[in-house]
Design an enzyme around this catalytic site. Sequence first.
Site, PDB file in Angstrom:
ATOM      1  CG  HIS A   1      -1.954   0.970   1.324  1.00 35.28           C
ATOM      2  ND1 HIS A   1      -1.721   2.284   1.668  1.00 35.28           N
ATOM      3  CD2 HIS A   1      -3.297   0.870   1.117  1.00 35.28           C
ATOM      4  CE1 HIS A   1      -2.871   2.948   1.682  1.00 35.28           C
ATOM      5  NE2 HIS A   1      -3.841   2.116   1.340  1.00 35.28           N
TER       6      HIS A   1
ATOM      7  CD  GLN B   1      -6.726  -5.081   3.854  1.00 34.26           C
ATOM      8  OE1 GLN B   1      -7.726  -5.805   3.883  1.00 34.26           O
ATOM      9  NE2 GLN B   1      -6.818  -3.754   3.786  1.00 34.26           N
TER      10      GLN B   1
ATOM     11  CB  CYS C   1      -3.836   3.083  -1.669  1.00 36.00           C
ATOM     12  SG  CYS C   1      -4.962   4.458  -1.394  1.00 36.00           S
TER      13      CYS C   1
ATOM     14  CE  LYS D   1      -7.465  -0.719   6.043  1.00 38.46           C
ATOM     15  NZ  LYS D   1      -8.355  -0.451   4.912  1.00 38.46           N
TER      16      LYS D   1
ATOM     17  CG  ASP E   1       0.281  -2.746   6.274  1.00 41.66           C
ATOM     18  OD1 ASP E   1      -0.713  -2.949   7.001  1.00 41.66           O
ATOM     19  OD2 ASP E   1       0.205  -2.167   5.172  1.00 41.66           O
TER      20      ASP E   1
END
Length: 404
Positions: free
Chosen positions: A121, A201, A362, A224, A198
């Site tokens: 991202h 997700q 993104c 999220k 990261d």
Amino acid sequence: MDVEAIRKEFPILHQQVNGRDLVYFDNAATSQKPLVVINALMDYYTGYNANIHRGIHTLAEKATKAYEDTRHTARAFINARSEQEIIFTRGVTESLNLVASSYGRAFLKAGDEIVISGLEHHSNIVPWQIVCEATGATLRVIPILENGELDMEAYKKLLSPRTKVVSVNHASNSLGTINPVKEIIALAHAAGAVAVIDGAQTGAHVAIDVQDLDCDFYCLSSHKMYGPTGTGLLYGKRELLEKMPPYQAGGEMIKDVTFPKTTYNDLPYKFEAGTPNIADVVAYKYAMDFILGLGRENIAAHEHALLTYATERVSALKGVRLIGTAAQKVGVVSFGVEGIHHFDIGQMLDSRGIAVRTGHHCTQPLMDCFKIEGTVRASFAVYNTKKEIDQLVEGLERIINFMK
């Protein structure tokens, strides 16, 4: 799991959009919120709204306890060693910027290398580019294979004594690819680098154990994972956080202030300057409890069944090209249709009450790799059903037949 019972916990799902029952397949962008989270926000603002850590009156003490209860839950949620390793931020973007700005600027120099991947991202690309510009370090990129997986052999060749930071996502927001982060972290450590993950997700979809992964930093976004927007967390190993300079300055992050010199607060408060997003942090606990209550293994199994079903049905449609067919994925199906722009598909699906995401998500360099402008992305959550996937497929069939 009783998905229909779960759906009753999400008021927003029970509405019509453009005269049709809402089908919400934009969960990789943000998930919807259960009543327990919504009620937690209401309870804070109607029952004990007060600033934290500073007051001795009853409301302040109640607000402080609720805020710190979330830190306690977060520590257990990711299996951190200590609550001092949990720093509240506005989400993954700020968490990554904190690490890049504090660790990167303090400890990187000209000739050092930062390794990211082609799946990232923009929030895991641009902060490191800024660090490179400031320090003279160089950015290196792990290439991806045709199926959307990382080229691990190429990654091994990128590593050298110059590698100081490896920063990758746990799962791709555009393709759903789950990266072999435990192996990536071990290889980074063998090269002498710190590993930043990261987890935007993965927070709502897979079990996370930062001690088992042995990552140096891990980032999560509340919105999220069925929680409020505007909050999230950064996990960092205590020994690294201790030596990193503050990211922002102001109230709370200080211990003593005089005009000649200021001393900084202990962890985690050294990185939490100013009045935080109290209400949303308080409600974040209830989102994590919601996930734990359902069982992360149960959630993963349900979403994998949705992914398998959607992949089979969507890929069988005329002119459809799936983008990202990795062996291990979270519930994301990203695709294009020959001769039809992804924006047009998104608008026509919306006219049928179906919410998907279109564009480059993104991840513009990733789209460039596949030589496309963008994709249509359907992303799943625990409250989605196979019936909704059937509605998506029916909508796509009608669009394809109409546009052809």
